[in-house]
Design a protein around this motif. Structure first.
Motif, PDB file in Angstrom:
ATOM      1  N   GLN A  44       0.648  20.444  -4.722  1.00  0.00           N
ATOM      2  CA  GLN A  44       1.165  20.443  -3.356  1.00  0.00           C
ATOM      3  C   GLN A  44       0.179  19.828  -2.377  1.00  0.00           C
ATOM      4  O   GLN A  44       0.558  19.042  -1.499  1.00  0.00           O
ATOM      5  N   ASP A  48       1.022  16.423  -0.413  1.00  0.00           N
ATOM      6  CA  ASP A  48       1.088  16.430   1.053  1.00  0.00           C
ATOM      7  C   ASP A  48       0.275  15.292   1.650  1.00  0.00           C
ATOM      8  O   ASP A  48       0.715  14.633   2.601  1.00  0.00           O
ATOM      9  N   GLU A  49      -0.912  15.043   1.089  1.00  0.00           N
ATOM     10  CA  GLU A  49      -1.730  13.942   1.614  1.00  0.00           C
ATOM     11  C   GLU A  49      -1.087  12.590   1.336  1.00  0.00           C
ATOM     12  O   GLU A  49      -1.121  11.687   2.166  1.00  0.00           O
TER      13      GLU A  49
END
Length: 498
Positions: A44, A48-49
């Motif tokens: 995750q 996300d990055e």
């Protein structure tokens, strides 16, 4: 009494990744962390990055393939753990590579017999392919000079100034002088006449580009071959040609089959092509093909046996994945001549749609040619108030990644924007891009002219009149004050309209 339990710092059984401590703390950026984290949290955090990256399909700067069919995606994932160099362990993968080499060699009209195997190799891209081809030319030239008792310490290559940076890397890494034919306004490829004039006894080859990175144009390899044949005859040299067909190698055979640029020309001894461009494979595959075995010196080929059997190898890399080789074979047999022709025709048609849309705005000059790699390179007719770099920057607000750049010497005063048309760039996207470019141009028209350029001119005038030149801080303050005034006026106007 109700009992409650506090979750400890080591308890990994939290029911939500975003409720865990792993997303509350910043992860180490330079040193490996001391402790492990759950796989869900690791996924995750990284995912996300990566959301902040651009959309690959809207990256119109790149020639590299960004879409393949799901069936091919599955083949790629199934082979993700196969090491390409383990030929004895993965003989079928090796066979598929050899089939690709032969298919591409025939596509480039290599003079092969009925059952004669082609000479070539798969690489991680055209950069490695060019390094290998350059090394073959250098070694063959050195061997001949040694046999003649002549100096062999000053080899050179003749190219246009429009070559990709990998040619400069080859020249620097392997100590070869790079002699560049300068460009000029309106002519952004290598001039064959000037190129041949620069050839001397130390020239190991002349490199021609089939599909310039700058504007997609094909260089005239046929004329270069004819002129070089004459010079070789006059001087007694045998200077050969390498064709860098990284972008155009999978285009010309299908859109321009009558164009002579490949092994039909006697001086063309090697050709590189990027499978991950218009070969329609994801990034990580290129090919280099030689005309015959005589054009690849045997001493450059290594033989190893510690993987289980004698294996010849001529690469700069060693271990690498097999997936892209398999994907290339999939595309060759899946699409065939018919499929590749359809894809290339579609790309060309969409490039024409984009070109015509830009011309209708009346704001741009198109500097790319209709023939060649399907791309559109264009510049503003008037860039006194705003320039191409501002358009490129503002297009990012719509998700588009469209590069702006200056041309090489001696045309560096020309700035262009470039849109590469790939297989997954549809007619609808082409029309939408034109609309967004028009929006950006209209927005720029409403903005003040480039402030730094304007202030620079004012400062020059001040200095010219004998006054003291403004400091960088004073200039920055003036820019800030100008923008504050402009924003205030905009707000006032909007209030009055309301």
């Amino acid at each position: 009494m109700v009992l409650s339990k506090t979750v400890s710092q080591t308890d990994v059984s939290v029911h939500s990744t975003f409720a865990s401590r792993y997303v509350r703390n910043s992860l180490p950026r330079f040193k490996m962390p001391e402790n492990s984290i759950p796989k869900e949290a690791a996924f995750q955090i990284i995912n996300d990055e990566l959301m902040l990256d651009g959309n690959p399909r809207l990256n119109l700067a790149s020639f590299v393939t960004t879409w393949m069919e799901p069936e091919c995606d599955k083949l790629i994932m199934d082979a993700i753990n196969k090491n390409y160099v383990d030929m004895d362990e993965y003989p079928v993968t090796t066979e598929l590579q050899n089939r690709c080499v032969n298919m591409i060699a025939h596509l480039f009209n290599a003079p092969l017999g009925e059952s004669e195997a082609a000479v070539g190799v798969g690489t991680v891209g055209s950069s490695e392919a060019i390094m290998l081809a350059g090394l073959a030319f250098k070694r063959k030239w050195q061997n001949k000079r040694k046999a003649q008792g002549k100096p062999y310490d000053k080899p050179n290559i003749v190219t246009g100034a429009n070559v990709q940076v990998c040619w400069e890397k080859f020249a620097r890494y392997f100590e070869v002088e790079l002699k560049e034919v300068k460009l000029r306004e309106g002519y952004y490829v290598m001039d064959p006449v000037k190129a041949v004039e620069m050839v001397d006894e130390n020239t190991i080859c002349v490199a021609a580009i089939l599909g310039s990175t700058l504007n997609g144009e094909f260089e005239d390899v046929k004329l270069l071959n004819d002129l070089l044949l004459e010079k070789n005859k006059e001087t007694g040299w045998d200077t050969p040609i390498h064709v860098d067909a990284a972008s155009g190698g999978f285009i010309a055979p299908f859109l321009y089959p009558e164009l002579e640029w490949d092994f039909r020309l006697p001086l063309v001894k090697s050709i590189n092509v990027s499978g991950h461009k218009y070969g329609l494979v994801y990034a990580g595959i290129g090919w280099v093909i030689w005309r015959s075995k005589e054009d690849l010196p045997e001493e450059l080929i290594f033989h190893i046996n510690y993987l289980g059997a004698d294996q010849p190898t001529f690469t700069l890399n060693f271990s690498k994945g097999s997936s892209q080789v398999i994907a290339q074979y999939y595309q060759l047999i899946r699409l065939g001549h018919e499929g590749y022709k359809n894809v290339m025709e579609n790309c060309h048609e969409n490039a024409m749609v984009l070109k015509q849309g830009l011309e209708k705005t009346g704001r741009f000059n198109v500097v790319s040619k209709d023939d060649g790699v399907p791309l559109v390179a264009f510049s503003l007719k008037d860039n006194k108030r705003h320039d191409e770099f501002e358009i490129s920057e503002m297009l990012r607000r719509f998700g588009w990644i469209v590069p702006a750049y200056t041309m090489p010497a001696d045309a560096q005063h020309i700035t262009v924007l470039r849109v590469v048309i790939r297989e997954d760039f549809s007619r609808t996207l082409a029309e939408r891009l034109v609309l967004d470019i028009e929006k950006v141009v209209h927005e720029l028209d409403a903005l003040p002219a480039k402030l730094k350029a304007k202030l620079a001119i004012e400062n020059k005038e001040v200095v010219k009149n004998g006054s003291v030149k403004k400091t960088a801080m004073e200039t920055q303050r003036e820019i800030t004050a100008y923008w504050k005034k402009y924003v205030t006026e905009r707000k006032t106007n909007k209030t009055q309209i309301c």
